[in-house]
Structures are given as C-alpha cells and as structure tokens.
Design a protein around this motif. Structure first.
Motif, mmCIF file in Angstrom:
data_model
loop_
_atom_site.group_PDB
_atom_site.id
_atom_site.type_symbol
_atom_site.label_atom_id
_atom_site.label_comp_id
_atom_site.label_asym_id
_atom_site.label_seq_id
_atom_site.Cartn_x
_atom_site.Cartn_y
_atom_site.Cartn_z
ATOM 1 N N THR A 14 17.858 -11.506 100.772
ATOM 2 C CA THR A 14 17.287 -11.911 99.478
ATOM 3 C C THR A 14 16.026 -12.748 99.685
ATOM 4 N N ASN A 15 15.210 -12.751 98.664
ATOM 5 C CA ASN A 15 13.974 -13.541 98.648
ATOM 6 C C ASN A 15 14.266 -14.970 98.204
ATOM 7 N N PRO A 16 13.285 -15.862 98.395
ATOM 8 C CA PRO A 16 13.483 -17.233 97.916
ATOM 9 C C PRO A 16 13.657 -17.274 96.406
ATOM 10 N N ILE A 17 14.487 -18.194 95.961
ATOM 11 C CA ILE A 17 14.617 -18.463 94.520
ATOM 12 C C ILE A 17 14.232 -19.935 94.343
ATOM 13 N N SER A 33 14.398 -15.924 101.876
ATOM 14 C CA SER A 33 13.170 -16.029 102.658
ATOM 15 C C SER A 33 12.248 -14.877 102.291
ATOM 16 N N CYS A 34 10.934 -15.140 102.232
ATOM 17 C CA CYS A 34 10.009 -14.026 101.987
ATOM 18 C C CYS A 34 9.433 -13.491 103.296
ATOM 19 N N ILE A 35 9.955 -13.991 104.438
ATOM 20 C CA ILE A 35 9.575 -13.413 105.737
ATOM 21 C C ILE A 35 10.845 -13.008 106.505
ATOM 22 N N SER A 60 11.677 -4.445 99.544
ATOM 23 C CA SER A 60 10.708 -4.924 98.562
ATOM 24 C C SER A 60 10.178 -6.273 99.066
ATOM 25 N N GLU A 61 9.250 -6.850 98.381
ATOM 26 C CA GLU A 61 8.575 -8.132 98.695
ATOM 27 C C GLU A 61 7.170 -7.834 99.227
ATOM 28 N N SER A 62 6.193 -8.589 98.691
ATOM 29 C CA SER A 62 4.787 -8.253 98.951
ATOM 30 C C SER A 62 4.453 -8.133 100.435
ATOM 31 N N LEU A 74 1.577 -25.472 100.579
ATOM 32 C CA LEU A 74 1.423 -24.543 101.706
ATOM 33 C C LEU A 74 2.709 -23.708 101.809
ATOM 34 N N GLY A 75 2.625 -22.616 102.545
ATOM 35 C CA GLY A 75 3.851 -21.845 102.802
ATOM 36 C C GLY A 75 4.150 -20.780 101.772
ATOM 37 N N CYS A 76 3.125 -20.110 101.278
ATOM 38 C CA CYS A 76 3.295 -18.952 100.384
ATOM 39 C C CYS A 76 2.433 -17.836 100.971
ATOM 40 N N PRO A 77 3.014 -16.920 101.767
ATOM 41 C CA PRO A 77 4.406 -16.755 102.178
ATOM 42 C C PRO A 77 4.922 -17.932 103.024
ATOM 43 N N HIS A 78 6.239 -18.001 103.128
ATOM 44 C CA HIS A 78 6.890 -19.071 103.892
ATOM 45 C C HIS A 78 6.245 -19.248 105.274
ATOM 46 N N ASP A 131 14.086 -22.191 100.839
ATOM 47 C CA ASP A 131 14.725 -21.296 99.845
ATOM 48 C C ASP A 131 13.933 -21.111 98.565
ATOM 49 N N THR A 132 12.713 -21.594 98.478
ATOM 50 C CA THR A 132 12.027 -21.710 97.189
ATOM 51 C C THR A 132 10.753 -20.876 97.146
ATOM 52 N N CYS A 133 10.563 -20.215 95.996
ATOM 53 C CA CYS A 133 9.350 -19.423 95.762
ATOM 54 C C CYS A 133 8.398 -20.208 94.882
ATOM 55 N N ILE A 134 7.149 -19.934 95.063
ATOM 56 C CA ILE A 134 6.110 -20.602 94.298
ATOM 57 C C ILE A 134 6.164 -20.206 92.817
ATOM 58 N N ASP A 135 6.795 -19.058 92.556
ATOM 59 C CA ASP A 135 6.856 -18.557 91.183
ATOM 60 C C ASP A 135 8.135 -19.037 90.484
ATOM 61 N N PRO A 145 -4.198 -17.449 98.649
ATOM 62 C CA PRO A 145 -4.692 -16.843 97.410
ATOM 63 C C PRO A 145 -3.552 -16.438 96.486
ATOM 64 N N LYS A 146 -2.411 -16.080 97.060
ATOM 65 C CA LYS A 146 -1.272 -15.676 96.232
ATOM 66 C C LYS A 146 -0.754 -16.873 95.441
ATOM 67 N N CYS A 147 -0.681 -18.025 96.084
ATOM 68 C CA CYS A 147 -0.248 -19.248 95.396
ATOM 69 C C CYS A 147 -1.269 -19.604 94.308
ATOM 70 N N TYR A 172 -3.050 -17.559 92.700
ATOM 71 C CA TYR A 172 -2.866 -16.544 91.655
ATOM 72 C C TYR A 172 -1.731 -16.933 90.697
ATOM 73 N N TYR A 173 -0.665 -17.537 91.242
ATOM 74 C CA TYR A 173 0.479 -17.887 90.395
ATOM 75 C C TYR A 173 0.219 -19.120 89.516
ATOM 76 N N ARG A 174 -0.917 -19.753 89.666
ATOM 77 C CA ARG A 174 -1.364 -20.836 88.771
ATOM 78 C C ARG A 174 -0.329 -21.937 88.599
HETATM 79 FE FE1 F3S Z 1 6.993 -16.055 99.054
HETATM 80 FE FE2 F3S Z 1 7.131 -16.562 96.479
HETATM 81 FE FE3 F3S Z 1 4.838 -16.844 97.742
HETATM 82 S S1 F3S Z 1 8.133 -14.932 97.550
HETATM 83 S S2 F3S Z 1 4.965 -15.182 99.211
HETATM 84 S S3 F3S Z 1 6.676 -18.055 98.101
HETATM 85 S S4 F3S Z 1 5.112 -16.101 95.674
#
Ligand code: F3S
Length: 401
Positions: free
Chosen positions: A74-77, A116-118, A135-137, A294-298, A353-357, A374-376, A378-380
């Motif tokens: 699973t991805n971060p929540i 984790s997103c990695i 799935s996952e970018s 920092l850490g987006c992706p992890h 365990d945490t996503c920026i979104d 840039p992804k972080c 983007y999520y504003r």
């Molecule tokens: Fe990971 Fe969430 Fe960034 S899944 S890549 S922390 S938007």
C-alpha cells in the motif's frame, strides 16, 4: 475476452462477492482494452490514498470477504498519531475517519501495510521479466524501466483487484512490442543531483504527456533517488508509464533497440534553458519561507544520510516547520544507523507512512513553503512555494549565524 472456467466461476460469485467485484473490474478493463485473456501477476502495489474513492472500493472488497492472493503493498496514507503529538488534529475529523477506515479495510483483505511510495526498493521488489500490477506515480515507470518488470499504468483499484485475483488482463505493456520508445529526448544539460532529475522529469512529462521517452546524452548511471525522482515527476506532470536510457535501464542497450528498429519518431532537446524555465514556472514565493517539506517521493536511506550530514550540529530557525517524509522501513534503518537522531536534533520532523496529499498538512495552508519536489509543489500544501535542491531547502531553514 476468453475466461477460463475458474475465472468464470469467480465472475459468477463462486468465490465470494469481494472476489467477484474485483474480477468484474478486471474484465471490464480487459474488454475496454481488447484484451483476449487474463494472465497471472505475482505481486501488486495499490497506490492507496486514504480518500473517498479508495475507501469505496476496498470496503466493497473487504466486506465481500476478498483476500489478497499475491503480495500487495500500500501507499502512504498518514501517521495520525505522530501528527496528533505535534499538531492538533481532531480524531473526529471527517477526512481522518475516512483514512482510518481505509487502512482498516486494507488490513482486513491482507494487504501488506507498507504505506510507502517507494515499495519497489524494499517491501515489494519485482524481478526482471515479472508480470505485476503496480500503481503509484514513481512505481509504474520504475519497475517497468529500471527493473524490467512488466506492468500497465494501473489505478489504485485495478492494482488492488489484481492483488485479490492474482491476474490482470493482458494488454499494453504486458506485450514486449508495446514497450518500445515513441520519442527521443536528447538531454544536453548537466544533471548534477536528484533535484535536476526532478526538473527533467517534470519537463518531459509536460512535453511528452503520454508515450515512452528514450533518453540520450546521460553519460553516468543515475543513482536510485535520481531514477525515483525522474519517474515520479514524468508520471505526474504527464502520464509516462516507462522510459529507456539505453545502456542503463533494463531493456535496451542501444537507441535502435529502445525504438524496436523504428526510425520514425519525434525528438525533444532539453538544455539548461528548458530546466530553468520549468523551475521558474514552479516558483511562486519570494522572500522568507515558513515551512519546508522534503521526501515526496519518500526519501530513501541515502537521502536521509545526506540530509543528516547537512543538518548535523545545526538548528532549524524558530518559526520554520521542517518536515521530511520517509517509509517506516527506511526510518528503522536510519534510526539504527544514527541519521534520525541527527535530523531530529536540528528540530526537523521525520514522518513515516504519510503522503503529501493528506489533510494532516492543512496547518501549512497559506504559509510560504519550500520543497525539492515539483510534485509536492503541485499539491499546493503551502501558499506560495519555492523549489530548490536539498541543500537549498536546508540552507533556507537554518538559523543564521
Ligand atoms: Fe509519495 Fe504522496 Fe508524494 S505518494 S510521491 S508523498 S504525493
């Protein structure tokens, strides 16, 4: 689409309602893409988000007694307990409740709670030639390109359904002939760090949008974090499921091989000017910043090491909140190795365990922030934002002497 007797049985509900729903989704996708049959997959990664759409499907599967048949990560929540200690997040918060319930249902269906997103670096690593559903970018292009596993660009739900059934419809990138390049990208700039690769990915995704880029001009094998950033940004600003860097990535040693002998393709040239231009498009803050993420992706272990070196013996300025995201697995190793203590002594927060979104970042709304992603940006999560490399993010947050 031809289904075996077993698959027909699942579709009729012989294995329970959860498996039936998973099979219905996979068959519908297969029919939409003219797949002729289902093929086995041996692992899956569901880019769980802990949001309404995610909850909707995993709840149906769990209540229908579905169970993951193959390793499914699973991805971060969000690590709410951690945030509750640091900032005040009300437990009854509606978004928190959705996320809690989502996690609970993933546990119930036997997913591996990697959050984790990695995951392809530690908890769920495919092999070359393995058919998977990721799935996952960053995960989709990484496992296709760097490892040479075979996956389509899955959604949370299709990857999860594949995890439950252990199969996926055979189309797209599961066929070798669909994995050839569609556009030549000539990289004529010096890529000095992971951040340069983020900008490169951001630019390629925007220009190519959907396709398989073949990158030439990169003379040094990218490091893992460089690959991860390239993948994450290409597949966020665009929808790039795989790429080739002939000589370095898994499937093509030469440009000819990467294009499968096809000589008719577009060409893009990327110089310092294009990277500078894409960076400028992301910059909306001027002046002092109030937060860093920092850490987006992890961040991986090596990045935490670099960060610890930069923060060693230094202090984050009062009034700045400094956040670093990583996976629980990476944090465990970083703790044993001593990086966590160094990072936290500076006043930075290391979050797992945490996503920026996620809503747990709402406290940063309106603040001027800085990130190396840039992804972080983007999520504003911030108000105005600055982007820069890890060193620049750290320098902007440290106490001035
Ligand atoms: Fe990971 Fe969430 Fe960034 S899944 S890549 S922390 S938007």
């Amino acid at each position: 689409m031809h289904l075996t007797n077993d698959e027909e049985g699942i579709l009729k509900g012989d294995h329970g309602e959860g498996a039936q729903k998973a099979m219905e989704l996979l068959v519908a996708i297969g029919e939409a893409f003219d797949a002729e049959r289902m093929i086995p997959v041996t692992r899956a990664h569901a880019a769980s988000s802990g949001q309404e759409g995610d909850l909707f499907f995993v709840e149906i599967l769990a209540k229908g007694n579905a169970v993951c048949k193959i390793p499914t990560t699973t991805n971060p929540i969000a690590d709410f307990e951690y945030f509750q200690k640091i900032i005040n997040i009300a437990e009854e918060h509606e978004e928190a409740s959705v996320a809690w319930r989502t996690k609970e249902y993933y546990r119930r269906i036997g997913a591996i709670m990697s959050q984790s997103c990695i995951p392809y670096l530690a908890e769920n690593i495919p092999e070359y030639g393995e058919h998977v559903a990721f799935s996952e970018s960053s995960a989709t292009p990484y496992v296709n390109s760097v490892i040479g596993a075979l996956t389509n660009r899955e959604s949370i739900q299709t990857a999860l359904a594949a995890g439950v059934i252990g199969e996926t419809p055979e189309f797209g990138l599961h066929f070798k002939e669909n994995r050839v390049g569609t556009v030549l990208v000539s990289v004529e700039t010096n890529l000095k760090d992971g951040y340069s690769y983020s900008l490169l990915g951001q630019y390629i995704g925007k220009r190519v949008n959907y396709g398989i880029p073949v990158l030439v001009g990169i003379t040094k094998r990218p490091t893992i974090d460089q690959y991860v950033n390239l993948c994450a940004m290409m597949n966020t600003s665009g929808a790039i499921p795989m790429f080739h860097i002939p000589g370095f990535t898994a499937e093509a040693k030469t440009v000819e091989e990467a294009f499968g002998g096809n000589t008719q393709h577009d060409k893009i040239v990327i110089t310092d000017r294009e990277l500078h231009q894409i960076e400028e498009e992301l910059q909306t803050a001027t002046g002092d910043i109030e937060a860093v993420i920092l850490g987006c992706p992890h961040y991986n272990l090596d990045q935490l090491n670099q960060l610890a070196q930069l923060l060693k013996g230094k202090k984050i300025r009062d009034g700045i909140s400094f956040w670093v995201n990583t996976s629980a697995t990476t944090k465990l190793l970083a703790e044993r190795t001593g990086y966590v203590q160094t990072i936290e002594e500076s006043g930075a927060h290391l979050v797992v365990d945490t996503c920026i979104d996620m809503f747990c970042w709402n406290h940063l709304k309106g603040k001027a922030g800085m990130t190396d992603s840039p992804k972080c940006a983007y999520y504003r999560r911030f108000g105005p934002v600055k982007v820069g490399n890890m060193q620049e993010c750290v320098a902007s947050a440290l106490k001035k002497k």
